[in-house]
Design an enzyme around this catalytic site. Structure first.
Site, PDB file in Angstrom:
ATOM      1  N   PRO A 275       2.878   4.305   3.692  1.00 51.21           N
ATOM      2  CA  PRO A 275       1.905   4.732   4.698  1.00 51.21           C
ATOM      3  C   PRO A 275       1.194   6.041   4.349  1.00 51.21           C
ATOM      4  O   PRO A 275       0.077   6.277   4.806  1.00 51.21           O
ATOM      5  CB  PRO A 275       2.739   4.897   5.978  1.00 51.21           C
ATOM      6  CG  PRO A 275       3.977   4.096   5.747  1.00 51.21           C
ATOM      7  CD  PRO A 275       4.226   4.138   4.270  1.00 51.21           C
TER       8      PRO A 275
ATOM      9  N   GLU B  35      12.620   2.084   5.327  1.00 52.83           N
ATOM     10  CA  GLU B  35      13.197   3.327   4.807  1.00 52.83           C
ATOM     11  C   GLU B  35      12.111   4.159   4.130  1.00 52.83           C
ATOM     12  O   GLU B  35      11.062   3.664   3.778  1.00 52.83           O
ATOM     13  CB  GLU B  35      14.278   3.055   3.749  1.00 52.83           C
ATOM     14  CG  GLU B  35      15.393   2.142   4.185  1.00 52.83           C
ATOM     15  CD  GLU B  35      15.190   0.725   3.669  1.00 52.83           C
ATOM     16  OE1 GLU B  35      14.020   0.306   3.506  1.00 52.83           O
ATOM     17  OE2 GLU B  35      16.212   0.056   3.455  1.00 52.83           O
TER      18      GLU B  35
ATOM     19  N   ARG C 208      -8.832 -11.965  -7.100  1.00 48.80           N
ATOM     20  CA  ARG C 208     -10.121 -12.649  -6.940  1.00 48.80           C
ATOM     21  C   ARG C 208     -11.220 -12.013  -7.787  1.00 48.80           C
ATOM     22  O   ARG C 208     -12.252 -12.631  -8.013  1.00 48.80           O
ATOM     23  CB  ARG C 208     -10.533 -12.700  -5.464  1.00 48.80           C
ATOM     24  CG  ARG C 208     -10.839 -11.365  -4.867  1.00 48.80           C
ATOM     25  CD  ARG C 208     -11.145 -11.477  -3.384  1.00 48.80           C
ATOM     26  NE  ARG C 208     -12.413 -12.125  -3.117  1.00 48.80           N
ATOM     27  CZ  ARG C 208     -13.598 -11.553  -3.294  1.00 48.80           C
ATOM     28  NH1 ARG C 208     -13.679 -10.322  -3.749  1.00 48.80           N
ATOM     29  NH2 ARG C 208     -14.703 -12.201  -3.026  1.00 48.80           N
TER      30      ARG C 208
ATOM     31  N   ASP D 263     -20.360  -9.541  -2.936  1.00 55.76           N
ATOM     32  CA  ASP D 263     -19.556  -9.233  -1.749  1.00 55.76           C
ATOM     33  C   ASP D 263     -20.164  -8.080  -0.979  1.00 55.76           C
ATOM     34  O   ASP D 263     -20.729  -7.180  -1.556  1.00 55.76           O
ATOM     35  CB  ASP D 263     -18.141  -8.787  -2.153  1.00 55.76           C
ATOM     36  CG  ASP D 263     -17.334  -9.930  -2.691  1.00 55.76           C
ATOM     37  OD1 ASP D 263     -17.730 -11.076  -2.445  1.00 55.76           O
ATOM     38  OD2 ASP D 263     -16.331  -9.662  -3.361  1.00 55.76           O
TER      39      ASP D 263
END
Ligand code: 9D3
Length: 250
Positions: free
Chosen positions: A87, A114, A152, A167
């Site tokens: 994170p 953890e 991809r 894209d």
């Protein structure tokens, strides 16, 4: 490309890596996935991978030995990117996906609730990645996101029907609206321009609608790209439309 995924839950990956485009890329030999349970590299006879934190406090911390042993066993003399899913990592973007797609060997490390012993960050990982500001139960889903977005981009993975180069996050604009038949669905009509056959006008309309959508929904993206003269002129048209609607609407 070889992608090694270090996880305590390898069974989470079978569906995602086996199906659809990611599965076909492996069948074609463009990418090879390996799932490694780093518990197998524990140095304790019970397969311990975590321990209590020095200094006390709650929670558990992933021990360094299993992860160092696992990475050293799969390194094969090369210098893979060793990516810690966490994170606190750098926010994942298309730009980083494009960079990772240039590598020959990625090692993705997934923790689960953890924390990591700090020496894993300092002396094993080359990168730390977060996929966004929300709390998940582990790094497995983020690792799948990274694999999906990288694979991809590899040459030969996507058919000609849709090139990765167009894209929306590669062009820097959101996509314009799309329509298919019927031309009138329950009274909701497809814009006439799309039925006109004027290809140059259609391209201009699409670019204008991409700009409209990006301006409304993601103004931050508009600020990051270099505008062509055509884009500038279309943005002026959009501003003029807004002023007119303001007058008419009051
Ligand atoms: C708040 C203290 N932590 C728990 C002891 C933090 C914490 C660590 C690990 C919270 C969640 C997790 C599990 N998440 C990931 O491993 C993770 C993640 C995420 O939760 N969000 C976005 N990207 C990522 S990449 C890895």
């Amino acid at each position: 490309m070889r992608i090694d995924i270090l996880t305590l839950f390898p069974e989470m990956f079978a569906g995602v890596l086996g199906a659809s485009i990611l599965g076909k890329a492996a069948d074609k030999g463009i990418v090879q996935y390996r799932l490694i349970n780093f518990r197998d590299y524990s140095e304790s006879k019970h397969g311990t991978v975590d321990d209590v934190p020095y200094g006390g406090g709650g929670g558990m911390v992933l021990k360094p030995e299993p992860l160092f042993n696992a990475v050293e066993a799969i390194r094969e003399g090369g210098q893979p990117r060793v990516i810690l899913m966490c994170p606190q990592g750098k926010r994942y973007t298309q730009q980083l996906a494009e960079e990772l797609a240039q590598e020959e060997h990625l090692v993705l490390i997934c923790g689960h609730y953890e924390g990591y012993d700090e020496r894993i960050r300092e002396h094993l990982a080359t990168d730390e990645i977060s996929i966004g500001d929300y709390v998940l139960t582990g790094g497995e889903l983020p690792a799948m996101v990274v694999v999906d977005s990288v694979v991809r981009l590899l040459p030969g993975v996507l058919g000609n029907e849709r090139s990765a180069a167009c894209d929306s996050f590669a062009t820097g604009l959101l996509e314009h609206p799309h329509y298919t038949r019927p031309a009138d669905f329950r009274g909701w009509k497809v814009p006439d321009i799309l039925l006109s056959g004027h290809h140059a006008k259609i391209e201009r309309w699409r670019l204008k609608e991409s700009l409209r959508r990006t301006k409304e929904r993601r103004p931050d993206l508009l600020e990051q790209i270099e505008l062509t003269p055509e884009m500038r002129s279309l943005l002026h048209e959009l501003e003029a439309e807004q002023k007119n609607s303001g007058q008419a609407g009051d």
